[in-house]
Design a protein around this motif. Structure first.
Motif, PDB file in Angstrom:
ATOM      1  N   PHE A 158      57.250  43.286  40.185  1.00 14.84           N
ATOM      2  CA  PHE A 158      57.100  42.065  40.056  1.00 14.84           C
ATOM      3  C   PHE A 158      56.079  41.563  41.317  1.00 14.84           C
ATOM      4  N   THR A 159      56.394  42.266  42.488  1.00 22.06           N
ATOM      5  CA  THR A 159      55.404  42.022  43.543  1.00 22.06           C
ATOM      6  C   THR A 159      54.031  42.452  43.555  1.00 22.06           C
ATOM      7  N   VAL A 160      53.886  43.620  42.926  1.00 17.68           N
ATOM      8  CA  VAL A 160      52.635  44.311  42.597  1.00 17.68           C
ATOM      9  C   VAL A 160      51.921  43.367  41.500  1.00 17.68           C
ATOM     10  N   PHE A 161      52.697  43.215  40.372  1.00 16.76           N
ATOM     11  CA  PHE A 161      51.943  42.444  39.607  1.00 16.76           C
ATOM     12  C   PHE A 161      51.657  41.099  39.971  1.00 16.76           C
ATOM     13  N   ASP A 162      52.397  40.133  40.465  1.00 13.08           N
ATOM     14  CA  ASP A 162      52.113  38.971  41.257  1.00 13.08           C
ATOM     15  C   ASP A 162      51.043  38.935  41.856  1.00 13.08           C
ATOM     16  N   LEU A 163      50.910  39.752  42.876  1.00  8.11           N
ATOM     17  CA  LEU A 163      49.985  39.748  44.012  1.00  8.11           C
ATOM     18  C   LEU A 163      48.506  40.209  43.169  1.00  8.11           C
ATOM     19  N   SER A 164      48.655  41.596  42.363  1.00 10.90           N
ATOM     20  CA  SER A 164      47.231  41.764  41.893  1.00 10.90           C
ATOM     21  C   SER A 164      46.682  40.829  41.119  1.00 10.90           C
ATOM     22  N   THR A 165      47.679  40.111  40.061  1.00 11.90           N
ATOM     23  CA  THR A 165      46.949  39.230  39.169  1.00 11.90           C
ATOM     24  C   THR A 165      46.631  38.133  39.994  1.00 11.90           C
ATOM     25  N   GLU A 166      47.227  37.662  40.856  1.00 10.83           N
ATOM     26  CA  GLU A 166      46.824  36.413  41.690  1.00 10.83           C
ATOM     27  C   GLU A 166      45.420  36.627  42.039  1.00 10.83           C
ATOM     28  N   TYR A 167      45.203  37.780  42.763  1.00 12.52           N
ATOM     29  CA  TYR A 167      43.874  38.161  43.363  1.00 12.52           C
ATOM     30  C   TYR A 167      42.894  38.021  42.110  1.00 12.52           C
ATOM     31  N   LEU A 168      43.176  38.690  41.184  1.00 13.53           N
ATOM     32  CA  LEU A 168      42.099  38.786  40.144  1.00 13.53           C
ATOM     33  C   LEU A 168      41.876  37.321  39.631  1.00 13.53           C
ATOM     34  N   ILE A 205      43.535  41.004  32.706  1.00  8.98           N
ATOM     35  CA  ILE A 205      44.356  40.836  33.886  1.00  8.98           C
ATOM     36  C   ILE A 205      45.898  41.108  33.803  1.00  8.98           C
ATOM     37  N   SER A 206      46.293  40.603  32.911  1.00  8.61           N
ATOM     38  CA  SER A 206      47.904  40.824  32.709  1.00  8.61           C
ATOM     39  C   SER A 206      48.002  42.381  32.456  1.00  8.61           C
ATOM     40  N   HIS A 256      41.992  34.611  41.047  1.00 10.57           N
ATOM     41  CA  HIS A 256      41.329  33.994  42.013  1.00 10.57           C
ATOM     42  C   HIS A 256      39.810  34.548  42.168  1.00 10.57           C
ATOM     43  N   THR A 257      39.690  35.878  41.874  1.00  8.73           N
ATOM     44  CA  THR A 257      38.392  36.250  41.995  1.00  8.73           C
ATOM     45  C   THR A 257      37.589  36.003  40.685  1.00  8.73           C
ATOM     46  N   TYR A 258      38.288  35.643  39.534  1.00  6.16           N
ATOM     47  CA  TYR A 258      37.558  35.487  38.243  1.00  6.16           C
ATOM     48  C   TYR A 258      38.306  34.204  37.692  1.00  6.16           C
ATOM     49  N   PRO A 259      38.145  33.290  38.396  1.00  5.18           N
ATOM     50  CA  PRO A 259      38.861  31.877  37.693  1.00  5.18           C
ATOM     51  C   PRO A 259      38.561  31.456  36.291  1.00  5.18           C
ATOM     52  N   ILE A 260      37.408  32.167  35.621  1.00  3.91           N
ATOM     53  CA  ILE A 260      37.260  31.754  34.220  1.00  3.91           C
ATOM     54  C   ILE A 260      38.323  32.251  33.550  1.00  3.91           C
ATOM     55  N   ALA A 261      38.984  33.501  34.133  1.00  3.55           N
ATOM     56  CA  ALA A 261      40.064  34.080  33.093  1.00  3.55           C
ATOM     57  C   ALA A 261      41.258  32.938  32.707  1.00  3.55           C
TER      58      ALA A 261
END
Length: 225
Positions: free
Chosen positions: A93-103, A120-121, A105-110
């Motif tokens: 959950f930590t890796v998933f949450d942090l990685s998807t949050e970053y992605l 992204i999921s 944030h980087t690609y807000p259109i998602a």
């Protein structure tokens, strides 16, 4: 999610800076409860796989285990399950949450496009599942060793047997397969969640609002208007 939200509310203004510890704590508590519940079922399943002629069906396996080895045979692996599932859930959950949050944030259109959100999921699930497989593999190996045994064996004896047989590397036997399996499971879980959310036209903010209203109602305070 309920535990995470409760911890976030308890943290108050410090919640933002404690995001990762809150995710870790919530995942640990949830996985600990799940481990205790699932342990007897896993004991029956693994014995059935390791010794196909042990009994004709799951009920027969359970009955024979209880008759010959006592109730301890169904629960003696709880410490090992905790050692496996708590790190597994925390890392996933930590890796998933942090990685998807970053992605996101980087690609807000998602946030508005189903295809990008699912991608992204999928990426977050693969990263989370792969990382979780690595940290939980030694405990997986110990659980398999315990349930393959035809006599009572403690977790410590199982670890000793594994190390005597092949050293530390034996604890990571089967890791590539588990990495593929767990990454697929995690990515599918999160992708299905996002797919259903988009299919129903539910945004992340809608879910937060719903949980706020539900939490307020359960607390007898009413929800936001």
């Amino acid at each position: 999610e309920v535990i995470r939200r409760s911890l976030t509310e308890a943290a108050g203004v410090d919640a933002l800076s404690l995001e990762v510890p809150i995710i870790l704590a919530a995942a640990a508590v949830a996985s600990a409860v799940g481990s205790i519940i699932i342990c007897p079922f896993e004991a029956v399943r693994i014995r059935s796989v390791a010794q196909p002629d042990y009994a004709p069906n799951a009920f027969g396996v359970c009955k024979r285990l209880l008759d010959e080895e006592g109730i301890g045979s169904l629960v003696n692996a709880i410490p090992v399950f905790l050692a496996k599932n708590i790190p597994y859930a925390m890392v996933k959950f930590t890796v998933f949450d942090l990685s998807t949050e970053y992605l996101f944030h980087t690609y807000p259109i998602a946030n508005e496009q189903l295809e990008l959100s699912l991608l992204i999921s999928l990426i977050g699930g693969i990263l989370g599942g792969t990382s979780a497989a690595i940290v939980s593999n030694p405990a997986d190996a110990v659980i398999s060793e315990l349930k393959k045994a035809k006599s009572d064996m403690s977790p410590q004896e199982a670890v000793t047997n594994i190390l005597d047989r092949g050293g530390v590397s034996e604890l990571f036997k089967g890791l590539p397969l588990r990495m593929v399996f767990y990454s697929l499971v995690a990515s599918l879980q999160f992708s299905v969640y996002d797919g259903v959310r988009f299919a129903l036209g539910i945004g992340a903010d809608d879910l937060k609002l719903y949980l706020d209203i539900l939490g307020g109602a359960l607390a007898g305070k009413g929800g936001p208007i």
